[in-house]
Design an enzyme around this catalytic site. Structure first.
Site, PDB file in Angstrom:
ATOM      1  N   HIS A  28      30.049  39.042 -63.809  1.00 37.95           N
ATOM      2  CA  HIS A  28      29.795  38.394 -62.509  1.00 37.95           C
ATOM      3  C   HIS A  28      30.329  39.364 -61.457  1.00 37.95           C
ATOM      4  O   HIS A  28      31.535  39.538 -61.314  1.00 37.95           O
ATOM      5  CB  HIS A  28      30.508  37.056 -62.453  1.00 37.95           C
ATOM      6  CG  HIS A  28      30.026  36.165 -61.367  1.00 37.95           C
ATOM      7  ND1 HIS A  28      30.327  34.825 -61.350  1.00 37.95           N
ATOM      8  CD2 HIS A  28      29.267  36.392 -60.274  1.00 37.95           C
ATOM      9  CE1 HIS A  28      29.769  34.270 -60.279  1.00 37.95           C
ATOM     10  NE2 HIS A  28      29.128  35.211 -59.607  1.00 37.95           N
ATOM     11  N   THR A  74      31.177  31.042 -62.112  1.00 40.24           N
ATOM     12  CA  THR A  74      30.624  31.759 -63.251  1.00 40.24           C
ATOM     13  C   THR A  74      30.040  30.821 -64.315  1.00 40.24           C
ATOM     14  O   THR A  74      28.959  31.103 -64.842  1.00 40.24           O
ATOM     15  CB  THR A  74      31.690  32.696 -63.859  1.00 40.24           C
ATOM     16  OG1 THR A  74      32.144  33.593 -62.832  1.00 40.24           O
ATOM     17  CG2 THR A  74      31.136  33.501 -65.018  1.00 40.24           C
ATOM     18  N   GLU A 132      21.388  30.990 -69.273  1.00 40.94           N
ATOM     19  CA  GLU A 132      20.996  30.455 -70.576  1.00 40.94           C
ATOM     20  C   GLU A 132      19.679  29.691 -70.485  1.00 40.94           C
ATOM     21  O   GLU A 132      18.824  29.810 -71.367  1.00 40.94           O
ATOM     22  CB  GLU A 132      22.096  29.563 -71.155  1.00 40.94           C
ATOM     23  CG  GLU A 132      23.239  30.361 -71.727  1.00 40.94           C
ATOM     24  CD  GLU A 132      24.041  29.571 -72.718  1.00 40.94           C
ATOM     25  OE1 GLU A 132      23.937  29.882 -73.923  1.00 40.94           O
ATOM     26  OE2 GLU A 132      24.744  28.644 -72.298  1.00 40.94           O
TER      27      GLU A 132
END
Length: 122
Positions: free
Chosen positions: A58, A24, A32
Protein backbone atom coordinates in the site's frame (compact mmCIF):
# COMPACT_ATOMS: atom_id res chain seq x y z
CA UNK A 1 -13.71 -2.06 -10.68
CA UNK A 2 -14.07 1.53 -9.48
CA UNK A 3 -14.72 2.42 -5.86
CA UNK A 4 -15.28 5.67 -4.01
CA UNK A 5 -13.69 5.79 -0.57
CA UNK A 6 -16.27 6.34 2.19
CA UNK A 7 -15.92 6.77 5.95
CA UNK A 8 -16.66 3.04 6.30
CA UNK A 9 -13.56 2.27 4.19
CA UNK A 10 -11.10 4.18 6.37
CA UNK A 11 -8.37 2.73 8.53
CA UNK A 12 -10.12 4.31 11.51
CA UNK A 13 -13.43 2.55 10.78
CA UNK A 14 -11.74 -0.78 10.06
CA UNK A 15 -9.53 -0.72 13.15
CA UNK A 16 -6.33 -0.94 11.11
CA UNK A 17 -5.10 2.53 12.02
CA UNK A 18 -6.25 5.90 13.31
CA UNK A 19 -6.27 8.01 10.15
CA UNK A 20 -9.31 8.77 7.97
CA UNK A 21 -7.92 7.41 4.68
CA UNK A 22 -8.51 4.19 2.73
CA UNK A 23 -7.63 1.29 5.01
CA UNK A 24 -5.42 -1.45 3.72
CA UNK A 25 -7.89 -4.23 4.64
CA UNK A 26 -10.61 -2.64 2.47
CA UNK A 27 -8.22 -2.11 -0.43
CA UNK A 28 -7.17 -5.76 -0.26
CA UNK A 29 -10.82 -6.87 -0.16
CA UNK A 30 -11.42 -4.84 -3.33
CA UNK A 31 -8.36 -6.44 -4.93
CA UNK A 32 -9.56 -9.91 -3.99
CA UNK A 33 -12.96 -9.16 -5.54
CA UNK A 34 -11.16 -8.23 -8.75
CA UNK A 35 -9.27 -11.54 -8.72
CA UNK A 36 -12.52 -13.47 -8.27
CA UNK A 37 -13.92 -11.73 -11.34
CA UNK A 38 -10.72 -12.31 -13.35
CA UNK A 39 -10.62 -16.00 -12.38
CA UNK A 40 -14.19 -16.77 -13.48
CA UNK A 41 -13.42 -17.37 -17.17
CA UNK A 42 -10.64 -19.83 -16.23
CA UNK A 43 -12.91 -22.15 -14.24
CA UNK A 44 -14.87 -25.25 -15.18
CA UNK A 45 -18.41 -25.90 -13.99
CA UNK A 46 -18.50 -26.55 -10.25
CA UNK A 47 -15.16 -24.85 -9.58
CA UNK A 48 -14.40 -21.71 -7.63
CA UNK A 49 -11.27 -20.11 -6.23
CA UNK A 50 -10.16 -19.36 -2.69
CA UNK A 51 -7.51 -16.89 -1.62
CA UNK A 52 -4.28 -18.43 -0.38
CA UNK A 53 -1.64 -15.67 -0.38
CA UNK A 54 -1.41 -11.87 -0.61
CA UNK A 55 1.70 -9.83 -1.37
CA UNK A 56 0.62 -6.21 -1.71
CA UNK A 57 2.29 -2.89 -0.97
CA UNK A 58 0.00 0.00 0.00
CA UNK A 59 2.02 2.91 -1.38
CA UNK A 60 -0.11 6.03 -1.04
CA UNK A 61 -3.04 7.32 1.02
CA UNK A 62 -6.46 7.91 -0.58
CA UNK A 63 -8.82 10.30 1.26
CA UNK A 64 -12.55 9.91 1.80
CA UNK A 65 -14.29 10.92 -1.43
CA UNK A 66 -11.35 9.79 -3.57
CA UNK A 67 -11.77 7.10 -6.19
CA UNK A 68 -9.75 3.97 -6.72
CA UNK A 69 -9.73 1.75 -9.81
CA UNK A 70 -8.74 -1.82 -8.99
CA UNK A 71 -7.51 -4.30 -11.59
CA UNK A 72 -6.44 -7.92 -11.50
CA UNK A 73 -4.56 -9.46 -14.40
CA UNK A 74 -5.01 -13.18 -14.79
CA UNK A 75 -1.90 -15.23 -15.51
CA UNK A 76 -1.21 -16.17 -19.13
CA UNK A 77 -1.66 -19.83 -19.89
CA UNK A 78 -2.88 -20.75 -16.43
CA UNK A 79 -2.31 -24.39 -15.58
CA UNK A 80 -2.51 -26.30 -12.35
CA UNK A 81 -4.59 -25.39 -9.35
CA UNK A 82 -2.87 -22.16 -8.28
CA UNK A 83 -3.39 -18.83 -10.03
CA UNK A 84 -1.25 -15.76 -9.37
CA UNK A 85 -2.85 -12.41 -10.26
CA UNK A 86 -1.03 -9.10 -10.67
CA UNK A 87 -3.16 -6.52 -8.85
CA UNK A 88 -3.10 -2.71 -8.90
CA UNK A 89 -5.07 0.11 -7.38
CA UNK A 90 -4.89 3.52 -9.07
CA UNK A 91 -6.41 6.74 -7.72
CA UNK A 92 -8.40 9.33 -9.64
CA UNK A 93 -5.21 11.24 -10.50
CA UNK A 94 -3.71 8.13 -12.12
CA UNK A 95 -1.26 7.43 -9.30
CA UNK A 96 -0.65 3.84 -8.26
CA UNK A 97 -1.72 3.57 -4.63
CA UNK A 98 -1.13 -0.17 -4.26
CA UNK A 99 0.33 -3.03 -6.26
CA UNK A 100 1.29 -6.64 -5.81
CA UNK A 101 0.13 -10.20 -6.28
CA UNK A 102 -2.70 -12.34 -4.98
CA UNK A 103 -2.70 -16.14 -5.25
CA UNK A 104 -5.92 -18.12 -5.50
CA UNK A 105 -6.37 -21.89 -5.53
CA UNK A 106 -8.90 -23.57 -7.80
CA UNK A 107 -11.18 -25.89 -5.82
CA UNK A 108 -14.33 -27.91 -6.33
CA UNK A 109 -16.98 -25.68 -4.73
CA UNK A 110 -19.11 -28.48 -3.20
CA UNK A 111 -16.18 -30.51 -1.83
CA UNK A 112 -14.56 -27.40 -0.39
CA UNK A 113 -17.77 -26.23 1.29
CA UNK A 114 -18.44 -29.70 2.68
CA UNK A 115 -14.89 -30.03 4.04
CA UNK A 116 -15.03 -26.55 5.59
CA UNK A 117 -18.06 -27.59 7.64
CA UNK A 118 -16.38 -30.66 9.13
CA UNK A 119 -14.72 -30.54 12.54
CA UNK A 120 -10.89 -30.60 12.34
CA UNK A 121 -9.38 -34.08 11.98
CA UNK A 122 -12.49 -35.75 10.54
Amino acid sequence: MRYEVTEADTATALGSGDVPVLGTPRMIAWMEAATVRAAAPLLAAGQTTVGVAIRVEHLRATPVGGTVDVTAEAPDGASGRRLTFAVRAVDGAGTVVAAGEIDRAIVDRDRFTEAAGRPPGT
